[in-house]
Motif scaffolding. Structure first.
Motif, PDB file in Angstrom:
ATOM      1  N   ILE A  54       0.894  -0.768   0.151  1.00 13.29           N
ATOM      2  CA  ILE A  54       0.172  -0.143  -0.175  1.00 13.29           C
ATOM      3  C   ILE A  54       0.455   1.386   0.034  1.00 13.29           C
ATOM      4  O   ILE A  54       1.988   2.007   0.797  1.00 13.29           O
ATOM      5  N   GLU A  55       0.672   2.801  -1.202  1.00 12.18           N
ATOM      6  CA  GLU A  55       1.373   3.583  -0.631  1.00 12.18           C
ATOM      7  C   GLU A  55       0.419   4.734  -0.888  1.00 12.18           C
ATOM      8  O   GLU A  55      -0.610   4.572  -0.958  1.00 12.18           O
ATOM      9  N   ILE A  56       0.818   5.587   0.227  1.00 10.69           N
ATOM     10  CA  ILE A  56      -0.008   6.738   0.772  1.00 10.69           C
ATOM     11  C   ILE A  56       0.985   7.784   0.807  1.00 10.69           C
ATOM     12  O   ILE A  56       2.128   8.149   1.293  1.00 10.69           O
ATOM     13  N   SER A  57       0.375   8.698  -0.530  1.00 12.26           N
ATOM     14  CA  SER A  57       0.800   9.979  -0.940  1.00 12.26           C
ATOM     15  C   SER A  57       0.497  11.136  -0.354  1.00 12.26           C
ATOM     16  O   SER A  57      -1.101  11.393  -0.287  1.00 12.26           O
ATOM     17  N   GLY A  58       0.937  12.275   0.083  1.00 12.21           N
ATOM     18  CA  GLY A  58       0.481  13.349  -0.192  1.00 12.21           C
ATOM     19  C   GLY A  58       1.381  14.140   0.475  1.00 12.21           C
ATOM     20  O   GLY A  58       2.428  14.443   1.019  1.00 12.21           O
ATOM     21  N   GLY A  59       1.787  15.756   0.015  1.00 11.48           N
ATOM     22  CA  GLY A  59       2.640  17.049   0.468  1.00 11.48           C
ATOM     23  C   GLY A  59       3.855  16.182  -0.179  1.00 11.48           C
ATOM     24  O   GLY A  59       4.675  17.013   0.289  1.00 11.48           O
ATOM     25  N   GLY A  60       3.835  15.236  -1.087  1.00 13.61           N
ATOM     26  CA  GLY A  60       5.341  15.551  -1.976  1.00 13.61           C
ATOM     27  C   GLY A  60       5.777  14.041  -1.581  1.00 13.61           C
ATOM     28  O   GLY A  60       6.742  13.883  -1.663  1.00 13.61           O
ATOM     29  N   GLU A  61       5.458  13.381  -0.725  1.00 12.45           N
ATOM     30  CA  GLU A  61       5.984  12.470  -0.001  1.00 12.45           C
ATOM     31  C   GLU A  61       5.014  11.460  -0.051  1.00 12.45           C
ATOM     32  O   GLU A  61       3.718  11.267   0.427  1.00 12.45           O
ATOM     33  N   THR A  62       6.096  10.140   0.131  1.00 14.15           N
ATOM     34  CA  THR A  62       4.946   8.544   0.010  1.00 14.15           C
ATOM     35  C   THR A  62       4.798   7.350   1.360  1.00 14.15           C
ATOM     36  O   THR A  62       6.739   7.684   1.462  1.00 14.15           O
ATOM     37  N   LEU A  63       4.597   6.822   1.807  1.00 11.11           N
ATOM     38  CA  LEU A  63       4.580   6.101   2.887  1.00 11.11           C
ATOM     39  C   LEU A  63       4.371   4.960   2.080  1.00 11.11           C
ATOM     40  O   LEU A  63       3.409   4.447   0.926  1.00 11.11           O
ATOM     41  N   GLY A  64       5.329   3.900   2.777  1.00 10.80           N
ATOM     42  CA  GLY A  64       5.092   2.422   1.551  1.00 10.80           C
ATOM     43  C   GLY A  64       4.762   1.193   3.071  1.00 10.80           C
ATOM     44  O   GLY A  64       5.824   1.612   3.229  1.00 10.80           O
ATOM     45  N   LEU A  65       3.567   0.403   2.912  1.00 10.46           N
ATOM     46  CA  LEU A  65       3.629  -0.502   3.446  1.00 10.46           C
ATOM     47  C   LEU A  65       3.584  -1.915   2.813  1.00 10.46           C
ATOM     48  O   LEU A  65       2.814  -2.066   1.769  1.00 10.46           O
ATOM     49  N   LYS A 165     -13.951  10.046   6.598  1.00 13.46           N
ATOM     50  CA  LYS A 165     -13.089   8.536   6.762  1.00 13.46           C
ATOM     51  C   LYS A 165     -12.220   8.316   6.391  1.00 13.46           C
ATOM     52  O   LYS A 165     -10.756   7.356   6.949  1.00 13.46           O
ATOM     53  N   PHE A 166     -11.812   9.037   5.086  1.00 14.28           N
ATOM     54  CA  PHE A 166     -10.087   8.634   4.911  1.00 14.28           C
ATOM     55  C   PHE A 166      -9.242  10.012   5.323  1.00 14.28           C
ATOM     56  O   PHE A 166      -7.982   9.240   4.705  1.00 14.28           O
ATOM     57  N   THR A 167      -9.259  10.681   5.387  1.00 14.80           N
ATOM     58  CA  THR A 167      -8.267  11.742   6.080  1.00 14.80           C
ATOM     59  C   THR A 167      -7.745  11.052   7.018  1.00 14.80           C
ATOM     60  O   THR A 167      -6.244  11.536   7.122  1.00 14.80           O
ATOM     61  N   LEU A 168      -8.210  10.494   7.595  1.00 16.36           N
ATOM     62  CA  LEU A 168      -6.835  10.051   9.394  1.00 16.36           C
ATOM     63  C   LEU A 168      -6.273   8.666   8.450  1.00 16.36           C
ATOM     64  O   LEU A 168      -4.858   8.366   9.783  1.00 16.36           O
ATOM     65  N   TYR A 169      -6.169   8.410   6.603  1.00 11.25           N
ATOM     66  CA  TYR A 169      -5.034   7.510   7.149  1.00 11.25           C
ATOM     67  C   TYR A 169      -3.883   7.893   6.033  1.00 11.25           C
ATOM     68  O   TYR A 169      -3.202   7.530   5.202  1.00 11.25           O
ATOM     69  N   LEU A 170      -4.308   9.469   5.731  1.00 12.59           N
ATOM     70  CA  LEU A 170      -3.788   9.470   4.318  1.00 12.59           C
ATOM     71  C   LEU A 170      -1.777  10.603   4.820  1.00 12.59           C
ATOM     72  O   LEU A 170      -1.248  10.906   3.910  1.00 12.59           O
ATOM     73  N   SER A 171      -1.904  10.791   6.095  1.00 14.48           N
ATOM     74  CA  SER A 171      -0.140  11.132   6.766  1.00 14.48           C
ATOM     75  C   SER A 171       0.433   9.840   5.779  1.00 14.48           C
ATOM     76  O   SER A 171       0.450   9.190   6.436  1.00 14.48           O
ATOM     77  N   PRO A 172       1.201  10.821   5.196  1.00 13.69           N
ATOM     78  CA  PRO A 172       2.428  10.045   4.919  1.00 13.69           C
ATOM     79  C   PRO A 172       3.773   9.640   6.018  1.00 13.69           C
ATOM     80  O   PRO A 172       4.897   8.536   5.630  1.00 13.69           O
ATOM     81  N   SER A 173       3.807  10.463   6.988  1.00 15.91           N
ATOM     82  CA  SER A 173       4.606   9.749   7.980  1.00 15.91           C
ATOM     83  C   SER A 173       4.565   8.851   8.286  1.00 15.91           C
ATOM     84  O   SER A 173       3.487   8.093   8.922  1.00 15.91           O
ATOM     85  N   PRO A 174       5.417   7.655   8.899  1.00 21.49           N
ATOM     86  CA  PRO A 174       5.752   6.703   9.225  1.00 21.49           C
ATOM     87  C   PRO A 174       5.409   6.417  10.869  1.00 21.49           C
ATOM     88  O   PRO A 174       5.174   5.443  11.274  1.00 21.49           O
ATOM     89  N   SER A 175       5.753   7.630  12.014  1.00 27.42           N
ATOM     90  CA  SER A 175       5.071   7.147  12.918  1.00 27.42           C
ATOM     91  C   SER A 175       3.785   6.612  13.296  1.00 27.42           C
ATOM     92  O   SER A 175       3.729   6.016  14.611  1.00 27.42           O
ATOM     93  N   GLY A 176       2.764   7.218  12.903  1.00 24.58           N
ATOM     94  CA  GLY A 176       1.707   6.936  13.087  1.00 24.58           C
ATOM     95  C   GLY A 176       1.286   5.322  12.656  1.00 24.58           C
ATOM     96  O   GLY A 176      -0.275   5.128  12.896  1.00 24.58           O
ATOM     97  N   TRP A 177       1.823   5.075  12.049  1.00 25.59           N
ATOM     98  CA  TRP A 177       2.114   3.337  11.522  1.00 25.59           C
ATOM     99  C   TRP A 177       2.305   2.321  12.569  1.00 25.59           C
ATOM    100  O   TRP A 177       2.536   1.209  11.426  1.00 25.59           O
ATOM    101  N   TYR A 178       3.700   3.352  12.803  1.00 30.54           N
ATOM    102  CA  TYR A 178       5.228   2.095  13.970  1.00 30.54           C
ATOM    103  C   TYR A 178       3.670   1.193  14.357  1.00 30.54           C
ATOM    104  O   TYR A 178       3.235   1.592  15.204  1.00 30.54           O
ATOM    105  N   ASN A 179       4.721  -0.010  14.925  1.00 33.61           N
ATOM    106  CA  ASN A 179       3.838  -0.785  16.070  1.00 33.61           C
ATOM    107  C   ASN A 179       4.965  -0.729  16.588  1.00 33.61           C
ATOM    108  O   ASN A 179       6.248  -1.703  16.600  1.00 33.61           O
ATOM    109  N   LEU A 180       5.343  -0.623  17.475  1.00 30.93           N
ATOM    110  CA  LEU A 180       5.889   0.413  18.858  1.00 30.93           C
ATOM    111  C   LEU A 180       5.985  -0.576  20.284  1.00 30.93           C
ATOM    112  O   LEU A 180       7.009  -0.489  20.996  1.00 30.93           O
ATOM    113  N   ARG A 181       5.161  -1.471  20.005  1.00 29.17           N
ATOM    114  CA  ARG A 181       4.353  -2.329  21.451  1.00 29.17           C
ATOM    115  C   ARG A 181       6.251  -3.556  20.920  1.00 29.17           C
ATOM    116  O   ARG A 181       7.042  -3.976  20.473  1.00 29.17           O
TER     117      ARG A 181
END
Length: 334
Positions: A54-65, A165-181
């Motif tokens: 899954i690729e999430i793009s916004g603001g010129g940045e892209t996050l890859g999952l 319900k989509f904006t919640l998932y649009l941040s390309p910053s990886p920190s919001g997707w990390y599992n830090l347990r």
């Protein structure tokens, strides 16, 4: 003269005909027709299992999952870090669920005005053998109410709108997707639970007041616990279960790459868990990160069985490393 039975029959036929006409008007009302036309699915559910990127793009940045061996990871600078499996499952559920997405237009000239041009934020789902993505969804501007956003599949002209319900998932910053347990629920070793823990040994990091802190040792005893150095009558046992759960549920603040889990710096404190199946897990503390390093002031930590190095905030370290006195009952008032 018409008999009573014939009158009843005629009236019954008339009533049935009126009922059919009324039902037809309900089915064919513009509201109902629009509702039926609005029902839409962005990604067929059958394709969700094939998704492996899954690729999430916004603001010129892209996050890859990416998905490996049924688990999702976040790609950051060529390294794959554990991802929040539940968050990605929620995103795929949103994309595959049938919902109200009424058609708002199909004119190419409206794309930029509604924010769904080719430079819009987008969610791309890939998978399977084909080169084309399973879904390339453009997420545009909010409507006049602010409750809905405009949406368009790349390569198609029609624009729809739906509850935002989509904006919640649009941040390309990886920190919001990390599992830090520190002890993830998924993956190698499986989830840890309180009833698996038989013994906890915690050695706090040294300080000016205690250069060589005494270890805290908690052990199961029958259906309860003992704390080394604390008389059973003075023990506040209600604090033990929450403390051990805090260790099992502990999360870092982020990941660091300046050190690796094999480096010999992780000797400034440790928590060792002995399990009922004969296994064990250990959290080892490293020194605080210095100024100029990412996460300066936070502690580094390595966990047995994991290749990742976490950062821990000072309040997390304080919560995880207790001394025996913490588990004593308060003195009784005279």
């Amino acid at each position: 003269m018409m008999t009573y039975n014939k009158k009843v029959l005629v009236l019954s036929i008339v009533v049935a005909a009126l009922a059919l006409i009324y039902a037809g008007t309900l089915i064919l009302t513009p509201e109902r027709l629009n509702s039926r036309n609005a029902a839409y699915t962005w990604l067929e559910p059958k394709w969700a299992d094939q998704a492996d990127r899954i690729e999430i793009s916004g603001g010129g940045e892209t996050l890859g999952l990416v998905r490996r061996n049924a688990l999702w990871y976040v790609e950051t600078e060529g390294v794959e870090y554990p991802a929040k499996q539940g968050r990605i499952a929620d995103l795929l559920r949103l994309l595959t669920s049938r919902g109200a997405y009424p058609l708002r237009g199909s004119a190419v000239s409206s794309h930029e005005r509604l924010g769904v041009g080719e430079t819009a934020s987008r969610i791309v789902v890939r998978g399977g053998a084909g080169a084309a993505p399973l879904l390339d969804l453009l997420v545009g501007a909010a409507d006049a109410t602010g409750r809905e956003v405009y949406l368009r599949k790349s390569g198609q002209n029609e624009v729809r709108s739906g509850e935002d319900k989509f904006t919640l998932y649009l941040s390309p910053s990886p920190s919001g997707w990390y599992n830090l347990r520190l002890f993830p629920q998924e993956g190698a070793g499986g989830a840890l639970s309180l009833d698996m823990v038989q013994r906890v040994t915690a050695v706090s990091p040294p300080s000016d007041e205690e250069p060589s802190p005494a270890p805290l040792v908690i052990a199961r005893s029958g259906s309860g616990w003992t704390v080394e150095g604390v008389d059973p009558d003075a023990l506040d046992s209600s604090r033990i279960d929450p403390y051990i759960r805090a260790i099992l549920d502990a999360e870092g603040d982020g990941f660091v790459t300046s050190v690796t889990s094999d480096d010999p710096v992780f000797n400034e404190g440790r928590i060792h868990l002995e399990l009922g199946d004969g296994g064990s897990r250990t959290i080892r503390l490293g020194p605080p990160l210095t100024d100029g390093e990412e996460g300066a002031g936070k502690r580094t930590a390595a966990v047995s069985g994991s290749q990742y190095v976490y950062t821990l905030a000072e309040w997390t370290v304080t919560r995880l490393f207790r001394d025996a006195a913490y588990f004593k009952k308060p003195p009784e008032e005279p």
